[in-house]
Enzyme design. Structure first.
Site, PDB file in Angstrom:
ATOM      1  N   HIS A  86      -9.387   3.692  -1.100  1.00  0.00           N
ATOM      2  CA  HIS A  86      -8.033   3.175  -0.955  1.00  0.00           C
ATOM      3  C   HIS A  86      -7.686   2.226  -2.108  1.00  0.00           C
ATOM      4  O   HIS A  86      -7.702   1.007  -1.950  1.00  0.00           O
ATOM      5  CB  HIS A  86      -7.927   2.463   0.403  1.00  0.00           C
ATOM      6  N   CYS A 100       0.829  -1.220   0.000  1.00  0.00           N
ATOM      7  CA  CYS A 100       0.000   0.000   0.000  1.00  0.00           C
ATOM      8  C   CYS A 100       0.853   1.255   0.000  1.00  0.00           C
ATOM      9  O   CYS A 100       0.324   2.357  -0.156  1.00  0.00           O
ATOM     10  CB  CYS A 100      -0.936   0.013   1.198  1.00  0.00           C
TER      11      CYS A 100
END
Lengths: 135, 385
Positions: free
Chosen positions: B332, B83
């Site tokens: 996200h 991420c």
């Protein structure tokens, strides 16, 4: 899928017997085994057999499992602090989901970890259950 | 080393882009950023992405995207750090320009997630954790955050309600961001009622998976004026790492890589945390927001939620966070998220944040967390004044 056999086979002594290492320099108990001690950065040392006893440091219940774990869902996973020092991640078994407390004494047992479909591997390894004397 | 500025930014809305593939999304953001910078050529392209191989069956996306964007022939490479891929790619761009190897560089973070669903996508995301000693036990990313949050609440005597305002604040801010995935404010009651995903993490603690791409064009500050009069200066760029597995960390409740990268960044920028006007942090889960605030020096261990409870994190608070909705409401798209944070910081510093514009946005920080905290990238930016 069969090429994964070696990938799991080489971890048998860790998964089946909780065999780690003891650092010859600082005597830190290491699990899983590494080439370099995570505590003092010296070359890691000879085999060390963990007792399999520990306590629950934290826990949660998985309801949305990754591929290969669908049949077990929901299941409880935990961070277990081994009596000899290191922490490991494992499932808890022989407990009701959500009925676990931080600090619960647990012991290692060998169970089925995951199934990789009809023609894939069935992986076995350590899980933890409440220590029998406590049950 | 040369000083660096952002001369162009672009982003796609975050959401479910059924008609757009990975390469289209990346092009959309790149095209906007290059138009914003007023340039048709760049010397290199860095692509932040995590799951192209797993989800789209596509590795080697550097040249794919460069060619698709009309940039065939330039140096182009994918940077992967779970991420934190966005921040890691941006940092490669910074290194490229600062070193003098490249002058004008494009960085795009892109993630195409909706081409896979359910347990396969969960497994793909979990590949950012330790395959041999975490994921083999059926741990998911939600579960790792739940394990951290459970212990954190236990040690510091906190309840679910202490985390509510992270989510309420993010959704309030996301409501005014045209590129946010969720554009509706929520109440604390809604947060408290949300269904549990992995105890104690409930639906409103967790950020949504989505498609998206965000891009920036950077160049040496001394050349920036040729392109724009609203350049955003890159004052600091730092990445630090920690053990991949949560169980191997010295303290599973402390983001050491966040502290390390933030302090390196403060030194580079020659500022103290108190001088920052806002902080785009990595609120993939509410617990990560709390831990990020603590590690970056805004709260003592165990006290990160206080900034949420007392309103410090609001747009009119002492340290606004997630000013455009954060991961929670903007969404996200994992490998793109770090670049969304940077684009949003640039919007604030250029005075282009619309209804969420902060009155005094001069210094802003972004922090992008990979996995459960093993790679953390921190950047500090300054407006051109």
């Amino acid at each position: 899928m069969t090429v994964e056999i070696a990938r799991h086979w080489r971890l048998n002594s860790q998964r089946y017997s909780l065999i780690g290492e003891e650092c010859p320099a600082c005597h830190y108990k290491i699990f899983p085994p590494r080439d370099v001690c995570p505590h003092c950065a010296e070359e890691a040392g000879p085999e060390f057999h963990f007792s399999g006893n520990g306590t629950v440091f934290s826990h949660t219940t998985v309801h949305t499992p990754p591929e290969g774990f669908e049949a077990q869902s929901p299941y409880t996973v935990a961070l277990v602090k081994l009596d000899e020092g290191p922490m490991i991640t494992a499932q808890l078994t022989d407990v009701d989901n959500g009925a676990v407390e931080i600090g619960l004494p647990v012991e290692m047992v060998t169970r089925k970890l995951a199934e990789q479909g009809d023609e894939g591997l069935i992986l076995y390894g350590y899980k933890f259950r409440p220590q029998m004397a406590m049950a | 080393m040369r000083d660096i500025s952002i001369i162009g930014i672009g982003q796609t809305p975050v959401g479910e882009h059924w008609g757009r593939s990975l390469r289209h999304l990346a092009y959309d953001a790149l095209h906007l950023a290059m138009k914003d910078a007023g340039t048709e050529r760049v010397d290199a392209l860095y692509v932040g992405n995590m799951l192209s191989g797993e989800i789209s069956g596509q590795a080697h996306i550097g040249p794919l995207i460069a060619d698709f964007a009309g940039l065939r022939g330039i140096e182009a490479v994918k940077i992967e750090a779970a991420c934190a891929s966005g921040a890691a790619a941006f940092r490669q761009g910074v290194i490229g320009v600062a070193s003098g190897y490249q002058d004008v560089v494009a960085v795009v973070g892109v993630e195409k997630m909706t081409d896979d669903v359910g347990s396969r996508l969960t497994a793909g995301l979990a590949s950012a954790a330790d395959a041999d000693y975490e994921t083999v036990h059926g741990v998911t990313f939600v579960a790792l955050n739940a394990l951290i949050m459970q212990r954190y609440m236990h040690e510091y005597g906190l309840s679910k309600g202490d985390f509510a305002n992270f989510s309420v604040n993010a959704h309030a801010n996301g409501a005014n961001n045209p590129n946010a995935m969720f554009r509706r404010a929520i109440s604390k009651e809604t947060f408290m009622r949300a269904g549990v995903v992995a105890n104690p993490v409930s639906l409103f603690d967790a950020s949504p998976m989505a498609d998206g791409a965000a891009a920036a064009i950077i160049c040496p500050t001394r050349l920036a004026r040729e392109y724009t009069d609203k350049a955003v200066h890159v004052l600091a760029s730092a990445i630090a790492t920690d053990s991949l597995a949560v169980h191997d960390r010295k303290n599973p409740l402390w983001l050491q890589a966040a502290e390390d990268s933030a302090h390196t960044a403060y030194r580079q920028a020659k500022i103290t945390p108190a001088e920052l006007d806002f902080f785009e942090l990595h609120d993939a889960f509410t617990i990560m927001a709390a831990l990020s605030l603590e590690a970056a020096g805004f709260a003592k261990a165990g006290q990160g939620t206080r900034l949420a409870v007392n309103g410090d994190i609001a747009l009119d608070g002492k340290l606004p966070i997630a000013t455009m909705g954060g991961l929670k409401a903007r969404g996200h798209p994992v490998g793109a998220t770090g670049m969304y944070q940077i684009v949003e910081a640039a919007l604030q510093l250029r005075g282009e944040a619309g209804k969420n514009q902060l009155p005094h946005a001069r210094l802003g920080m972004t922090q992008n967390i990979g996995g459960s905290g093993a790679t953390i990238g921190t950047h500090i930016f300054k407006s051109s004044e």
